[in-house]
Design an enzyme around this catalytic site. Structure first.
Site, mmCIF file in Angstrom:
data_model
loop_
_atom_site.group_PDB
_atom_site.id
_atom_site.type_symbol
_atom_site.label_atom_id
_atom_site.label_comp_id
_atom_site.label_asym_id
_atom_site.label_seq_id
_atom_site.Cartn_x
_atom_site.Cartn_y
_atom_site.Cartn_z
ATOM 1 N N ARG A 1 55.576 53.119 55.689
ATOM 2 C CA ARG A 1 56.888 52.890 56.324
ATOM 3 C C ARG A 1 57.324 54.051 57.213
ATOM 4 N NH1 ARG A 1 55.087 49.349 54.719
ATOM 5 N NH2 ARG A 1 55.634 48.001 53.000
ATOM 6 N N SER B 1 64.329 46.544 51.822
ATOM 7 C CA SER B 1 64.377 47.586 50.793
ATOM 8 C C SER B 1 65.271 48.726 51.261
ATOM 9 C CB SER B 1 62.977 48.147 50.530
ATOM 10 O OG SER B 1 62.151 47.134 50.049
ATOM 11 N N GLU C 1 65.001 53.861 53.317
ATOM 12 C CA GLU C 1 64.103 53.134 54.231
ATOM 13 C C GLU C 1 64.932 52.495 55.355
ATOM 14 O OE1 GLU C 1 60.969 50.806 52.405
ATOM 15 O OE2 GLU C 1 60.999 49.380 54.071
HETATM 16 C C1 LIG Z 1 65.196 39.882 53.769
HETATM 17 C C2 LIG Z 1 64.416 41.048 54.337
HETATM 18 C C3 LIG Z 1 63.148 41.308 53.841
HETATM 19 C C4 LIG Z 1 62.410 42.390 54.338
HETATM 20 N N1 LIG Z 1 61.158 42.643 53.832
HETATM 21 C C5 LIG Z 1 60.443 43.672 54.315
HETATM 22 C C6 LIG Z 1 59.123 43.936 53.820
HETATM 23 O O1 LIG Z 1 58.588 43.245 52.970
HETATM 24 N N2 LIG Z 1 58.453 44.997 54.331
HETATM 25 C C7 LIG Z 1 58.985 45.811 55.298
HETATM 26 O O2 LIG Z 1 58.318 46.751 55.736
HETATM 27 N N3 LIG Z 1 60.231 45.589 55.778
HETATM 28 C C8 LIG Z 1 60.964 44.546 55.326
HETATM 29 N N4 LIG Z 1 62.221 44.325 55.804
HETATM 30 C C9 LIG Z 1 62.784 45.219 56.838
HETATM 31 C C10 LIG Z 1 62.523 44.733 58.282
HETATM 32 O O3 LIG Z 1 62.074 43.414 58.294
HETATM 33 C C11 LIG Z 1 61.477 45.612 58.968
HETATM 34 O O4 LIG Z 1 61.803 46.985 58.917
HETATM 35 C C12 LIG Z 1 61.305 45.254 60.448
HETATM 36 O O5 LIG Z 1 60.313 46.071 60.989
HETATM 37 C C13 LIG Z 1 62.602 45.426 61.231
HETATM 38 O O6 LIG Z 1 62.399 44.992 62.564
HETATM 39 P P1 LIG Z 1 63.663 44.910 63.545
HETATM 40 O O7 LIG Z 1 63.183 44.499 64.898
HETATM 41 O O8 LIG Z 1 64.695 44.049 62.944
HETATM 42 O O9 LIG Z 1 64.083 46.447 63.571
HETATM 43 P P2 LIG Z 1 65.522 47.135 63.775
HETATM 44 O O10 LIG Z 1 66.281 47.101 62.481
HETATM 45 O O11 LIG Z 1 66.211 46.602 64.960
HETATM 46 O O12 LIG Z 1 65.049 48.643 64.060
HETATM 47 C C14 LIG Z 1 64.381 49.368 63.048
HETATM 48 C C15 LIG Z 1 63.904 50.709 63.637
HETATM 49 O O13 LIG Z 1 62.911 50.463 64.623
HETATM 50 C C16 LIG Z 1 63.288 51.077 65.855
HETATM 51 N N5 LIG Z 1 62.855 50.208 66.953
HETATM 52 C C17 LIG Z 1 63.182 48.899 67.144
HETATM 53 N N6 LIG Z 1 62.583 48.426 68.250
HETATM 54 C C18 LIG Z 1 61.876 49.454 68.761
HETATM 55 C C19 LIG Z 1 61.048 49.607 69.921
HETATM 56 N N7 LIG Z 1 60.829 48.615 70.775
HETATM 57 N N8 LIG Z 1 60.473 50.811 70.154
HETATM 58 C C20 LIG Z 1 60.670 51.858 69.300
HETATM 59 N N9 LIG Z 1 61.445 51.782 68.202
HETATM 60 C C21 LIG Z 1 62.034 50.600 67.943
HETATM 61 C C22 LIG Z 1 64.814 51.205 65.784
HETATM 62 O O14 LIG Z 1 65.272 52.272 66.620
HETATM 63 C C23 LIG Z 1 65.018 51.505 64.315
HETATM 64 O O15 LIG Z 1 64.782 52.875 64.089
HETATM 65 C C24 LIG Z 1 62.975 43.228 55.344
HETATM 66 C C25 LIG Z 1 64.247 42.948 55.848
HETATM 67 C C26 LIG Z 1 64.972 41.864 55.360
HETATM 68 C C27 LIG Z 1 66.333 41.583 55.920
#
Ligand SMILES: Cc1cc2nc3c(=O)[nH]c(=O)nc-3n(C[C@H](O)[C@H](O)[C@H](O)COP(=O)(O)OP(=O)(O)OC[C@H]3O[C@@H](n4cnc5c(N)ncnc54)[C@H](O)[C@@H]3O)c2cc1C
Length: 256
Positions: free
Chosen positions: A140, A182, A252
Site C-alpha cells: 500500500r 481499510s 491507510e
Molecule cells: C468499500 C471499499 C473497499 C476497499 N477495498 C480495498 C482493498 O481491498 N484494497 C485496497 O488496496 N484498497 C481498498 N479500498 C481503497 C480504495 O479502493 C483504493 O485505495 C483505490 O486505489 C482508491 O482509488 P481512487 O481513485 O478512489 O483514489 P483517491 O481516493 O481519489 O486517491 C487516493 C490517493 O491516490 C492519489 N491519486 C489519485 N489519482 C492519482 C493520479 N492520477 N496520479 C497520482 N496520484 C493519484 C491521490 O492523490 C491520493 O493520494 C477500498 C475502498 C472502499 C470504499
C-alpha cells in the site's frame, strides 16, 4: 477548466464540502494541485489544498504489442469488464476494489499478496514512461512523484471466474456502510482490525462515525459523520494501540 464538486457525494466515505476542482486535460506538472481519483481512499478536510481530477481524455483502454495501456482516469470496474470480455488474467482482484487506475497504482491497491504492482509494466507521468522496477513500492505504498496519466500492464490470457469468487468471499466481512476502505495499514505481524478490536474500539461511535461492528478496521459513516469525528476516532485508535501494544498504527486512508 474547473468544476464544483460536492465531496460529501463524490467520496465513498461521504465527507467533505463543495470545492472548485481543476479538470486536467493535458500532461503537465500541476505542482499547486492535489490530484484525486474517485475519492475511495480519501478523507477530505474542511480546508483542503487546491484539488484536481483527470478529464475524460484519460479514460481509455488499448492493447498494443502484448501490453494493456490504460488511461489513469479509467475506473477499476471498466477495466475489470474489459478483462472479463477479452479473457485477460490477473485483474479479478478489481471486483469490489473501487477507484481509478491512477489512485489504484499510487496506493498499490490490492488484497493480501495480490496487488496492482504485481502486473504493472510501467506508468506515464510528465517525465514520460517510468518502468515499474524504477518505482520504489511496497505494501500500500509507492514513491510516485507527480501525477500518473497512463498505466501499462503486461497481458496474460485466462480470466478466472473462480478467482474472482475467491476475492469476493474474502470481502464478505466488509461493511456496506460508507467508508474509505481499510482505515489503517496492517502493521508487520498483526492485523489492524485485531488491534482495534483488542483495545475495545470495534463498534465504537463518535457522533456520526464509528469503527464498524463488522470489521474494526473500517471507519464507517453512520449518516452525518464529519471530518473531525473521523480524525478523533483515528487518534483514539492510534493512542490506545500505542499504549497497549507499543505499535504505531499508520493510516491507510489519505487525509487531505
Ligand atoms: C468499500 C471499499 C473497499 C476497499 N477495498 C480495498 C482493498 O481491498 N484494497 C485496497 O488496496 N484498497 C481498498 N479500498 C481503497 C480504495 O479502493 C483504493 O485505495 C483505490 O486505489 C482508491 O482509488 P481512487 O481513485 O478512489 O483514489 P483517491 O481516493 O481519489 O486517491 C487516493 C490517493 O491516490 C492519489 N491519486 C489519485 N489519482 C492519482 C493520479 N492520477 N496520479 C497520482 N496520484 C493519484 C491521490 O492523490 C491520493 O493520494 C477500498 C475502498 C472502499 C470504499
Amino acid at each position: 477548466m474547473n468544476k464544483i464538486i460536492d465531496f460529501k457525494k463524490y467520496t465513498s466515505i461521504h465527507i467533505g464540502g463543495e470545492h472548485k476542482v481543476k479538470i486536467i486535460k493535458t500532461i503537465d506538472t500541476y505542482p499547486s494541485y492535489k490530484i484525486l481519483g474517485r475519492g475511495n481512499n480519501s478523507l477530505i478536510s474542511d480546508n483542503p489544498p487546491l484539488l484536481a481530477i483527470l478529464g475524460e481524455e484519460f479514460n481509455y483502454i488499448k492493447e498494443k504489442d502484448g501490453k494493456l495501456i490504460v488511461g489513469a482516469a479509467t475506473s477499476s470496474g471498466k477495466l475489470l469488464t474489459y478483462c472479463r470480455k477479452n479473457d485477460i488474467a490477473n485483474f479479478e482482484l478489481l471486483a469490489k476494489l473501487p477507484g481509478n487506475m491512477g489512485g489504484l497504482v499510487k496506493m498499490n491497491a490490492g488484497l493480501k499478496q495480490w496487488e496492482i504492482f504485481n502486473y504493472l509494466h510501467s506508468i506515464k507521468t510528465h517525465e514520460g514512461e517510468i518502468l515499474k522496477n524504477n518505482i520504489p513500492h511496497s505494501y500500500r505504498h509507492t514513491q510516485i512523484d507527480g501525477i500518473v496519466f497512463e498505466v501499462t500492464f503486461n497481458i496474460e490470457r485466462g480470466y478466472c471466474k473462480e478467482q474472482q469468487k475467491v476475492f469476493n468471499k474474502m470481502r464478505d466481512n466488509q461493511p456496506n456502510l460508507p467508508s474509505a476502505g481499510s482505515c489503517f495499514k496492517n502493521p508487520e505481524g498483526y492485523s489492524a482490525g485485531y488491534l482495534i478490536e483488542n483495545v475495545g474500539l470495534k463498534g465504537y461511535v463518535i457522533g456520526g462515525m464509528s469503527f464498524s461492528e463488522m470489521h474494526a478496521n473500517f471507519l464507517v459513516n453512520l449518516g452525518n459523520g464529519t471530518f473531525n469525528e473521523a480524525i478523533e476516532l483515528i487518534s483514539l485508535a492510534k493512542e490506545k494501540v500505542k499504549d497497549k501494544f507499543n505499535i504505531d498504527l499508520e493510516v491507510e486512508i489519505e487525509i487531505i
